[in-house]
Enzyme design. Structure first.
Site, PDB file in Angstrom:
ATOM      1  N   GLY A  12       0.825  -1.214   0.000  1.00  0.00           N
ATOM      2  CA  GLY A  12       0.000   0.000   0.000  1.00  0.00           C
ATOM      3  C   GLY A  12       0.854   1.256   0.000  1.00  0.00           C
ATOM      4  CG  ASP A  69       7.380   4.576  11.555  1.00  0.00           C
ATOM      5  OD1 ASP A  69       7.158   3.420  11.128  1.00  0.00           O
ATOM      6  OD2 ASP A  69       7.198   4.893  12.737  1.00  0.00           O
ATOM      7  CB  SER A  70       2.804   6.867   8.394  1.00  0.00           C
ATOM      8  OG  SER A  70       2.693   5.660   7.655  1.00  0.00           O
ATOM      9  N   GLY A 153      -5.165  -0.163   5.882  1.00  0.00           N
ATOM     10  CA  GLY A 153      -5.030   0.228   7.287  1.00  0.00           C
ATOM     11  C   GLY A 153      -6.338   0.723   7.880  1.00  0.00           C
ATOM     12  CG  ASP A 155      -6.889   4.558   4.329  1.00  0.00           C
ATOM     13  OD1 ASP A 155      -6.340   5.243   5.219  1.00  0.00           O
ATOM     14  OD2 ASP A 155      -6.343   4.313   3.226  1.00  0.00           O
ATOM     15  NE  ARG A 181       2.641   6.618   3.426  1.00  0.00           N
ATOM     16  CZ  ARG A 181       1.582   6.003   3.972  1.00  0.00           C
ATOM     17  NH1 ARG A 181       0.471   5.863   3.293  1.00  0.00           N
ATOM     18  NH2 ARG A 181       1.654   5.515   5.185  1.00  0.00           N
TER      19      ARG A 181
END
Length: 198
Positions: A12, A69-70, A153, A155, A181
């Site tokens: 993704g 990294d998120s 994720g 979303d 992002r």
């Protein structure tokens, strides 16, 4: 066009970053499917973890490396899931497990504000003393049940009041432009442009 390694095996993220960097002067490559590239994310912040991943992958590949990294931050849950977003429901958890745990944690809560945070780190080599660090934040709230089948994720739970839909209901190009992002990528481009001029 220079090769740029993405320090991630997340399909993704690769898809979103490739779309976001379509006009960039790098060709984004996924990291090899090799266990040597897996590194423990021992940082307590997104910035620390992104640096750990970028340095490790750059050292193995010898290529300039981009690490992301998120995660999702819910202030009413003391910042959870935070740096543990991908493994919120356990090390072997999938998106559905993580979403279910989040909904349970917010059961009956009126405080559902949340934001996605992204940190991008670009290192020219493993010992780069001045990595380029860019961030983005995307604000919304957690809805009562999942909606939409796009994205990944959290979303389907991330509701955008201004747009009256979840992140999973947005077209890919619009999500790429608006998301944490996407914002981090735009900030990264600005920083790199500034570096070229100075």
């Amino acid at each position: 066009m220079k090769q740029l390694l993405l320090a991630s095996g997340n399909a993704g993220k690769l898809k979103e970053l490739t779309l976001a960097l379509a006009d960039f002067d790098y060709s984004l490559q996924p990291q090899p499917k090799d266990s040597a590239y897996h590194v423990a994310e021992t940082g307590t912040t997104f910035v620390e973890n992104a640096i750990i991943k970028a340095r490790h992958a750059a050292g193995l590949s010898g290529l300039p490396t981009l690490a992301d990294d998120s995660g999702l931050i819910v202030p009413s849950l003391n910042g959870e899931p935070g740096v543990y977003s991908a493994r919120y429901a356990g090390d072997d958890a999938n998106d559905k497990d993580n979403n279910a745990k989040l909904l349970k944690a917010l059961h009956n809560s009126q405080q559902r504000q949340a934001y996605f945070y992204c940190c991008l780190v670009l290192m020219q080599q493993a010992d780069d003393p001045a990595p380029v660090i860019a961030e983005g934040r995307w604000y919304g709230e957690i809805c009562l049940q999942p909606s939409g089948d796009g994205g990944f994720g959290y979303d389907p739970l991330f509701y955008l009041p201004d747009l009256k839909c979840t992140a999973a209901q947005l077209p890919a190009d619009e999500k790429s432009r608006l998301s944490h992002r996407g914002q981090a990528v735009q900030n990264l481009k600005q920083l790199l442009a500034h570096n070229k001029q100075s």
